[in-house]
Design a protein around this motif. Sequence first.
Motif, mmCIF file in Angstrom:
data_model
loop_
_atom_site.group_PDB
_atom_site.id
_atom_site.type_symbol
_atom_site.label_atom_id
_atom_site.label_comp_id
_atom_site.label_asym_id
_atom_site.label_seq_id
_atom_site.Cartn_x
_atom_site.Cartn_y
_atom_site.Cartn_z
ATOM 1 N N VAL A 41 8.764 17.279 25.978
ATOM 2 C CA VAL A 41 7.434 15.936 24.823
ATOM 3 C C VAL A 41 7.095 15.522 26.458
ATOM 4 C CG1 VAL A 41 7.577 14.472 23.737
ATOM 5 C CG2 VAL A 41 9.307 16.122 23.272
ATOM 6 N N ALA A 42 7.705 14.763 26.977
ATOM 7 C CA ALA A 42 7.943 13.351 28.077
ATOM 8 C C ALA A 42 6.731 14.657 28.977
ATOM 9 C CB ALA A 42 8.814 13.181 28.876
ATOM 10 N N ILE A 83 5.151 17.146 28.899
ATOM 11 C CA ILE A 83 3.654 17.211 28.087
ATOM 12 C C ILE A 83 2.631 16.252 28.407
ATOM 13 C CG2 ILE A 83 2.240 18.033 26.312
ATOM 14 C CD1 ILE A 83 4.194 19.997 25.670
ATOM 15 N N ALA A 84 3.296 15.006 28.576
ATOM 16 C CA ALA A 84 2.428 13.963 27.628
ATOM 17 C C ALA A 84 1.953 13.525 29.243
ATOM 18 C CB ALA A 84 3.155 12.612 27.314
ATOM 19 N N VAL A 85 2.684 13.453 30.160
ATOM 20 C CA VAL A 85 2.464 13.633 32.005
ATOM 21 C C VAL A 85 1.178 14.278 32.455
ATOM 22 C CG1 VAL A 85 3.242 13.483 33.807
ATOM 23 C CG2 VAL A 85 4.702 12.040 32.523
ATOM 24 N N VAL A 105 -0.599 15.684 30.761
ATOM 25 C CA VAL A 105 -2.241 15.542 30.031
ATOM 26 C C VAL A 105 -2.414 14.630 30.054
ATOM 27 C CG1 VAL A 105 -2.716 15.082 27.633
ATOM 28 C CG2 VAL A 105 -1.229 16.411 27.244
ATOM 29 N N ALA A 106 -1.094 12.899 30.586
ATOM 30 C CA ALA A 106 -2.552 12.518 31.314
ATOM 31 C C ALA A 106 -3.143 12.530 32.570
ATOM 32 C CB ALA A 106 -1.641 10.951 31.094
ATOM 33 N N GLY A 151 -1.499 20.287 29.212
ATOM 34 C CA GLY A 151 -0.464 20.734 28.291
ATOM 35 C C GLY A 151 0.237 21.938 28.113
#
Length: 327
Positions: free
Chosen positions: A83-84, A86-88, A90-91, A216
């Motif tokens: 989850v982390a 993918i978030a990084v 995507v950012a 992501g």
Amino acid sequence: MKQRLALLALVAAFALAPLAAGPYLLSVLMLVLTMAYLGQAWNIMMGFAGQLSLGHSLYGGLGAYVAAALFVQFGIPGALGLVAAIAVAVAAGAVIGALGFRFGVKGVYFALLTIAFAEFTRVLFEHIPGLGGPGGLFLPVASRAGVDLLYLRGHPLMFYYLILAMTVGIFLLCRRLLESRLGFYWLAVREDQEAAAALGINVFRAKMWAVMLSAGLTAAGGVFFAFYYNTLFPTQAFGMDRSISIILAPIVGGLGTLFGPILGALILTPLGETITWGTEALGFNAAGLKQLFYGLALLGIVKFLPDGVWPWLRRRLGWDGDEDGSA
């Protein structure tokens, strides 16, 4: 209907392959699936939305390092680290997209921007001692037996069926996206951005969605790579070699198609492994021969099948009129 049946047969063949395949063949099939998955993720950005990224290893590398570092340093399970990761990613995709699209960076210049970010990140990670630096980051492996999807630890068969599920999942997701309003926006932007804007499409937002989704999904593939191979090196995770390997399958198979990345991976990976096996069997080390083969294959596709193998094969099979012809 025929293409849907072909897809089901292909999935069934991959699902049943471990019953007859040995460890080496199973590893080759896993490479095929990984290449198909990553190619499909890149295909969203280039094949659907027409945005060329030549530094796509950035997102896979970030995903791999984020999840691996959380696991090694803090014991956070791989599934939660995903989850982390993918978030990084995507950012990162959002930053690159905003910089590029807001200032009108297009075509080859946007591709160079993606390469610059990937190279900058590679150099940065080589100078972070806590992540192993150039010596690499190694994930501890207590056992290769059993199945632990939470920590992404277990038998190679677990990873095989995991990447198979991921490949089927991203195929279905991309199919759904192509049939959505966003998918039609992407196709309009790919064909003519000015005309799309004149029709009232928010071009910037459509391209940002493509970059972030692609980033992501690529990060998820990087997490799989990290926890299966258990070793990470900046030159390996963020290098141009990785970016090129990501984009080859969809280009050879057919950009903008759903079956293209799968077919491209089925063609390139076994042939590349055959070249490696053949040179070793003959007793000589031909460094770079596989890359040379990939380059020649790409030149051949561009010259003789500019749309890719899958559109050509679909026409030969008479499936253009199939209800799933968009695949």
